[in-house]
Design an enzyme around this catalytic site. Sequence first.
Site, PDB file in Angstrom:
ATOM      1  N   LYS A  52      78.735  61.885  60.850  1.00 46.81           N
ATOM      2  CA  LYS A  52      78.424  61.581  62.260  1.00 46.81           C
ATOM      3  C   LYS A  52      78.649  60.106  62.550  1.00 46.81           C
ATOM      4  CE  LYS A  52      74.123  62.871  61.890  1.00 46.81           C
ATOM      5  NZ  LYS A  52      74.138  63.228  60.466  1.00 46.81           N
ATOM      6  N   ARG A  58      77.955  57.376  49.133  1.00 48.11           N
ATOM      7  CA  ARG A  58      77.866  56.510  50.321  1.00 48.11           C
ATOM      8  C   ARG A  58      77.292  55.152  49.927  1.00 48.11           C
ATOM      9  NH1 ARG A  58      75.170  58.472  55.839  1.00 48.11           N
ATOM     10  NH2 ARG A  58      73.386  59.035  54.549  1.00 48.11           N
ATOM     11  N   ARG A  70      66.090  66.328  52.752  1.00 44.74           N
ATOM     12  CA  ARG A  70      66.653  66.059  54.077  1.00 44.74           C
ATOM     13  C   ARG A  70      67.475  67.250  54.568  1.00 44.74           C
ATOM     14  NH1 ARG A  70      69.756  60.574  53.590  1.00 44.74           N
ATOM     15  NH2 ARG A  70      69.899  60.730  55.856  1.00 44.74           N
ATOM     16  N   ARG A  95      71.552  53.733  49.851  1.00 46.35           N
ATOM     17  CA  ARG A  95      70.312  53.891  50.614  1.00 46.35           C
ATOM     18  C   ARG A  95      69.272  54.625  49.779  1.00 46.35           C
ATOM     19  NH1 ARG A  95      72.226  56.335  56.318  1.00 46.35           N
ATOM     20  NH2 ARG A  95      70.342  57.551  55.918  1.00 46.35           N
ATOM     21  N   ARG A 113      67.217  65.049  66.889  1.00 40.74           N
ATOM     22  CA  ARG A 113      67.133  65.779  65.622  1.00 40.74           C
ATOM     23  C   ARG A 113      66.158  66.938  65.711  1.00 40.74           C
ATOM     24  NH1 ARG A 113      68.778  61.122  62.192  1.00 40.74           N
ATOM     25  NH2 ARG A 113      69.507  61.930  60.203  1.00 40.74           N
TER      26      ARG A 113
HETATM   27  P1  ADP Z   1      76.156  60.681  58.644  1.00 40.54           P
HETATM   28  O1  ADP Z   1      76.197  59.584  59.675  1.00 40.54           O
HETATM   29  O2  ADP Z   1      76.414  62.043  59.221  1.00 40.54           O
HETATM   30  O3  ADP Z   1      74.911  60.640  57.796  1.00 40.54           O
HETATM   31  P2  ADP Z   1      78.313  59.137  57.344  1.00 40.54           P
HETATM   32  O4  ADP Z   1      79.254  58.924  58.495  1.00 40.54           O
HETATM   33  O5  ADP Z   1      77.513  57.977  56.909  1.00 40.54           O
HETATM   34  O6  ADP Z   1      77.367  60.426  57.635  1.00 40.54           O
HETATM   35  O7  ADP Z   1      79.174  59.734  56.125  1.00 40.54           O
HETATM   36  C1  ADP Z   1      78.544  60.028  54.870  1.00 40.54           C
HETATM   37  C2  ADP Z   1      79.439  59.545  53.720  1.00 40.54           C
HETATM   38  O8  ADP Z   1      80.620  60.347  53.670  1.00 40.54           O
HETATM   39  C3  ADP Z   1      79.904  58.093  53.889  1.00 40.54           C
HETATM   40  O9  ADP Z   1      79.983  57.511  52.595  1.00 40.54           O
HETATM   41  C4  ADP Z   1      81.293  58.223  54.519  1.00 40.54           C
HETATM   42  O10 ADP Z   1      82.132  57.120  54.177  1.00 40.54           O
HETATM   43  C5  ADP Z   1      81.795  59.540  53.912  1.00 40.54           C
HETATM   44  N1  ADP Z   1      82.625  60.335  54.832  1.00 40.54           N
HETATM   45  C6  ADP Z   1      82.470  60.470  56.176  1.00 40.54           C
HETATM   46  N2  ADP Z   1      83.408  61.304  56.693  1.00 40.54           N
HETATM   47  C7  ADP Z   1      84.161  61.730  55.641  1.00 40.54           C
HETATM   48  C8  ADP Z   1      85.297  62.602  55.501  1.00 40.54           C
HETATM   49  N3  ADP Z   1      85.814  63.246  56.559  1.00 40.54           N
HETATM   50  N4  ADP Z   1      85.795  62.801  54.253  1.00 40.54           N
HETATM   51  C9  ADP Z   1      85.242  62.182  53.165  1.00 40.54           C
HETATM   52  N5  ADP Z   1      84.190  61.337  53.234  1.00 40.54           N
HETATM   53  C10 ADP Z   1      83.641  61.110  54.442  1.00 40.54           C
HETATM   54  P1  AMP Z   2      70.259  58.558  59.496  1.00 39.32           P
HETATM   55  O1  AMP Z   2      70.667  57.153  59.311  1.00 39.32           O
HETATM   56  O2  AMP Z   2      70.654  59.146  60.829  1.00 39.32           O
HETATM   57  O3  AMP Z   2      70.646  59.453  58.339  1.00 39.32           O
HETATM   58  O4  AMP Z   2      68.652  58.545  59.519  1.00 39.32           O
HETATM   59  C1  AMP Z   2      67.910  58.123  58.394  1.00 39.32           C
HETATM   60  C2  AMP Z   2      66.452  58.558  58.544  1.00 39.32           C
HETATM   61  O5  AMP Z   2      65.862  57.952  59.704  1.00 39.32           O
HETATM   62  C3  AMP Z   2      66.210  60.065  58.723  1.00 39.32           C
HETATM   63  O6  AMP Z   2      66.208  60.788  57.506  1.00 39.32           O
HETATM   64  C4  AMP Z   2      64.836  60.054  59.415  1.00 39.32           C
HETATM   65  O7  AMP Z   2      63.792  59.809  58.485  1.00 39.32           O
HETATM   66  C5  AMP Z   2      64.945  58.835  60.329  1.00 39.32           C
HETATM   67  N1  AMP Z   2      65.494  59.214  61.662  1.00 39.32           N
HETATM   68  C6  AMP Z   2      66.653  58.773  62.216  1.00 39.32           C
HETATM   69  N2  AMP Z   2      66.837  59.331  63.430  1.00 39.32           N
HETATM   70  C7  AMP Z   2      65.785  60.154  63.633  1.00 39.32           C
HETATM   71  C8  AMP Z   2      65.401  61.048  64.684  1.00 39.32           C
HETATM   72  N3  AMP Z   2      66.164  61.199  65.772  1.00 39.32           N
HETATM   73  N4  AMP Z   2      64.243  61.746  64.540  1.00 39.32           N
HETATM   74  C9  AMP Z   2      63.462  61.597  63.460  1.00 39.32           C
HETATM   75  N5  AMP Z   2      63.762  60.798  62.429  1.00 39.32           N
HETATM   76  C10 AMP Z   2      64.916  60.080  62.507  1.00 39.32           C
END
Ligand code: ADP
Ligand code: AMP
Length: 214
Positions: free
Chosen positions: A13, A127, A171, A160, A88
């Site tokens: 995302k 990541r 999660r 992280r 969420r």
């Molecule tokens: P989210 O915001 O949904 O938690 P991220 O955008 O941070 O996810 O992506 C999670 C991990 O996967 C990151 O390390 C990112 O660089 C990698 N990633 C994202 N999109 C792709 C893809 N299409 N193919 C492979 N790796 C990806």
């Molecule tokens: P993210 O960076 O989007 O993966 O979010 C990391 C963490 O932040 C999540 O696992 C939740 O603990 C908290 N968080 C982020 N956005 C929300 C939301 N909209 N509602 C509740 N918790 C959130």
Amino acid sequence: MKIVMLGAPGAGKGTQAKKIAESYGVPHISTGDIFRANIKNDTELGRKAKTYMDKGELVPDELVVELIMDRFKEPDCEGGYVLDGYPRTIPQAEALDSALEEAGEKLDYAINVDVPDEVIINRMSGRRACLKCGATYHIQYNPPAVENTCDACSEELSLRDDDREETVKNRLEIYHEQTEPLEKYYSEHGVLYNVDGTKDMDEVFESIRTIVGN
Ligand code: ADP
Ligand code: AMP
């Protein structure tokens, strides 16, 4: 243009939201990034959020809704935004809808980045995040130019705390229970679009461009 990104944690995302923000000139709003910045600055909000985040749990709706409503008041939101990690839960989506309705506005697209759980575990363990500027990398699929160093600001990259395997499993469970129902919610509102998130990052973005247009 107002866009919500849906999908499991680690689906991509944030990666896609950054591309959308850059291409379409709207701010990228990540509630997770806002919480992490608060944790880094040791604010009261950060201390509260951390107790939930470290366990892989969701931060309570009241806290998140207040935070996002405040963020919408910033002038850069006038032309829209791409929301990453909000909503969420159904109550969060309803709070967004009420705010939009009150302002006489509407959501244009809820883009669901679809990735199966098996792929997620690998995405999250690889990541690496820059806690200073919010940039995200993957050791295999999107490595930084210099190992463990942010391309944008040279900060050392971190795994992280909530990306460790045990926390990721929690999660994912919470995602299926509380966040996945948003697909039906937005489908019923006629704004849900699915993209295959297992493809290469640029291909995923192409699918999004096809939906959103130029
Ligand atoms: P989210 O915001 O949904 O938690 P991220 O955008 O941070 O996810 O992506 C999670 C991990 O996967 C990151 O390390 C990112 O660089 C990698 N990633 C994202 N999109 C792709 C893809 N299409 N193919 C492979 N790796 C990806
Ligand atoms: P993210 O960076 O989007 O993966 O979010 C990391 C963490 O932040 C999540 O696992 C939740 O603990 C908290 N968080 C982020 N956005 C929300 C939301 N909209 N509602 C509740 N918790 C959130």
